[in-house]
Design a protein around this motif. Sequence first.
Motif, mmCIF file in Angstrom:
data_model
loop_
_atom_site.group_PDB
_atom_site.id
_atom_site.type_symbol
_atom_site.label_atom_id
_atom_site.label_comp_id
_atom_site.label_asym_id
_atom_site.label_seq_id
_atom_site.Cartn_x
_atom_site.Cartn_y
_atom_site.Cartn_z
ATOM 1 N N GLY A 141 40.906 45.422 47.843
ATOM 2 C CA GLY A 141 40.341 45.315 46.305
ATOM 3 C C GLY A 141 38.586 45.453 45.470
ATOM 4 O O GLY A 141 38.815 45.048 44.831
ATOM 5 N N GLY A 142 38.227 45.145 46.017
ATOM 6 C CA GLY A 142 36.864 45.120 46.323
ATOM 7 C C GLY A 142 35.935 45.994 46.426
ATOM 8 O O GLY A 142 34.618 45.826 45.964
ATOM 9 N N GLY A 167 41.378 49.571 45.770
ATOM 10 C CA GLY A 167 42.045 48.488 46.353
ATOM 11 C C GLY A 167 42.413 48.625 44.607
ATOM 12 O O GLY A 167 43.583 48.629 44.118
ATOM 13 N N ASP A 171 45.494 49.030 42.467
ATOM 14 C CA ASP A 171 46.235 47.763 41.799
ATOM 15 C C ASP A 171 46.206 48.465 40.367
ATOM 16 O O ASP A 171 47.308 47.537 39.087
ATOM 17 N N GLY A 184 49.088 47.887 45.158
ATOM 18 C CA GLY A 184 48.402 48.909 45.491
ATOM 19 C C GLY A 184 49.998 49.563 46.907
ATOM 20 O O GLY A 184 50.495 50.194 46.953
ATOM 21 N N GLY A 273 41.780 45.837 52.715
ATOM 22 C CA GLY A 273 43.512 45.988 52.463
ATOM 23 C C GLY A 273 44.050 47.243 52.691
ATOM 24 O O GLY A 273 45.561 47.464 52.752
ATOM 25 N N ASN A 277 47.663 51.306 53.898
ATOM 26 C CA ASN A 277 48.263 52.671 53.350
ATOM 27 C C ASN A 277 48.507 53.415 54.158
ATOM 28 O O ASN A 277 48.021 54.135 54.588
ATOM 29 N N ASP A 305 41.928 39.752 53.849
ATOM 30 C CA ASP A 305 40.993 39.156 53.816
ATOM 31 C C ASP A 305 41.473 37.848 55.474
ATOM 32 O O ASP A 305 41.988 37.359 55.031
HETATM 33 O O1 KG4 Z 1 40.771 43.458 51.852
HETATM 34 P P1 KG4 Z 1 42.242 42.524 50.311
HETATM 35 O O2 KG4 Z 1 43.198 42.289 51.161
HETATM 36 O O3 KG4 Z 1 41.407 42.034 49.252
HETATM 37 C C1 KG4 Z 1 39.941 42.296 48.826
HETATM 38 O O4 KG4 Z 1 38.428 41.614 49.993
HETATM 39 O O5 KG4 Z 1 40.395 42.747 48.173
HETATM 40 O O6 KG4 Z 1 42.637 44.067 49.728
HETATM 41 C C2 KG4 Z 1 43.042 44.100 48.964
HETATM 42 C C3 KG4 Z 1 43.701 45.455 48.371
HETATM 43 C C4 KG4 Z 1 44.388 45.659 46.859
HETATM 44 O O7 KG4 Z 1 44.295 46.044 46.495
HETATM 45 C C5 KG4 Z 1 46.072 45.811 47.354
HETATM 46 O O8 KG4 Z 1 46.730 46.030 46.281
HETATM 47 C C6 KG4 Z 1 45.402 47.016 48.377
HETATM 48 O O9 KG4 Z 1 44.332 46.285 49.405
HETATM 49 N N1 KG4 Z 1 46.282 47.739 49.221
HETATM 50 C C7 KG4 Z 1 47.166 48.396 49.436
HETATM 51 C C8 KG4 Z 1 48.034 48.660 50.107
HETATM 52 N N2 KG4 Z 1 48.210 47.486 51.310
HETATM 53 C C9 KG4 Z 1 47.400 46.584 50.582
HETATM 54 N N3 KG4 Z 1 46.925 49.555 48.377
HETATM 55 C C10 KG4 Z 1 47.485 51.008 49.155
HETATM 56 N N4 KG4 Z 1 48.411 50.541 49.725
HETATM 57 C C11 KG4 Z 1 48.973 49.570 50.481
HETATM 58 N N5 KG4 Z 1 50.235 50.183 51.853
#
Ligand code: KG4
Length: 342
Positions: A141-142, A167, A171, A184, A273, A277, A305
């Motif tokens: 997400g970041g 991400g 979102d 996501g 994250g 996908n 995380d």
């Molecule tokens: O790594 P993470 O938990 O948090 C950060 O450090 O940002 O990533 C979260 C991101 C979110 O934007 C979420 O929507 C995305 O990962 N995400 C996905 C899927 N599962 C989580 N994006 C696309 N498809 C997915 N199945």
Amino acid sequence: MEKGLILGIETSCDETSVAIVERGQNVLAEVTATSMESFADLGGVIPEEAARKQLHVMIPVLEEALRKWGGNKEDVDAIAVTKGPGLLGSLLIGTMTARVLASAWHKPLMGVHHIFGHLSSSWIGASDQPKFPVLTLSVSGGHTEVWLRESHTKGLLLSRTRDDAAGEAFDKGAVLLGLPYPGGAALSALAQSGNGSLYPFNVPLNRDPSKDFSFSGLKTALRYAIRDLGDDAKHHFADLAASYEATIVRHLVDRVDSALDEHHVQELHVVGGVSANGPLQKACKEIATRRNITSRIPSAEYRTDNAAMIAAGAYFLYEEKREKAFETFETVASLPLTEAIN
Ligand code: KG4
Ligand code: ZN
């Protein structure tokens, strides 16, 4: 480091996580609490609120992780904590806890770059070590980057995003399609029942000679497509989600593929994250098979995380830097990406 046991703490955003990891790979215990659900209707995380929640659960999470592990604190070689980047209030809860614990237990303390943690997540729990060089796509997400890695701690940043992270694109697209934050996974689930070729979007920076990523134009294209469909738009949300997801994945995969044309590597890793996908996983596995290289994607609990990745990263930092890994550090909201590995 006698037993190679590191207690890791990660609190950079809305997760509060503690793990005890042996030699950077073997997770003996991990407990993670998340306050994400409380932000579902708000379209994003409220920093002060996330920090308050961290404060509430930090000690219970630590106690629960120690209880689950059941080991002796004398056996812990070091404490490791995310020093940044992230939300300052949230980070401080983790770093203060780690400092107090290190002092009370008389253990050395290590500050770990959050992205270095993600980069160290792809072989947690595996029985073998990665073979370098490795190309890592880091998508969350970041952040959205492609890294060429010579070793655990050395490498080059090849590509990064100019604006939104992958991400974030998922979102923001999900919000436009009426799905709760972080959307996501929900957008991807909706896309499964849609036809991705009905509303094709341009792949961002398709003819741009740079290696950058960009996602903000794509999000605007989705907004206009919904606006142009007017009252009828809702009936086409699945098709729009399918096209939107396919375009994000195409953009990510194109950059990975051209990096692999230029650099010979042994393995392709996808972390963060967004590595959950399905279409992205499938496309990356296909690339790896075609190029006859190994692909690795962390198991579900280590994609988002988590503290295990911080303890894992810390172990490899210690392996390379020895006592220098324990140098004092500051807790900082923004840290240059290039400091993750160098
Ligand atoms: O790594 P993470 O938990 O948090 C950060 O450090 O940002 O990533 C979260 C991101 C979110 O934007 C979420 O929507 C995305 O990962 N995400 C996905 C899927 N599962 C989580 N994006 C696309 N498809 C997915 N199945
Ligand atoms: Zn992260």
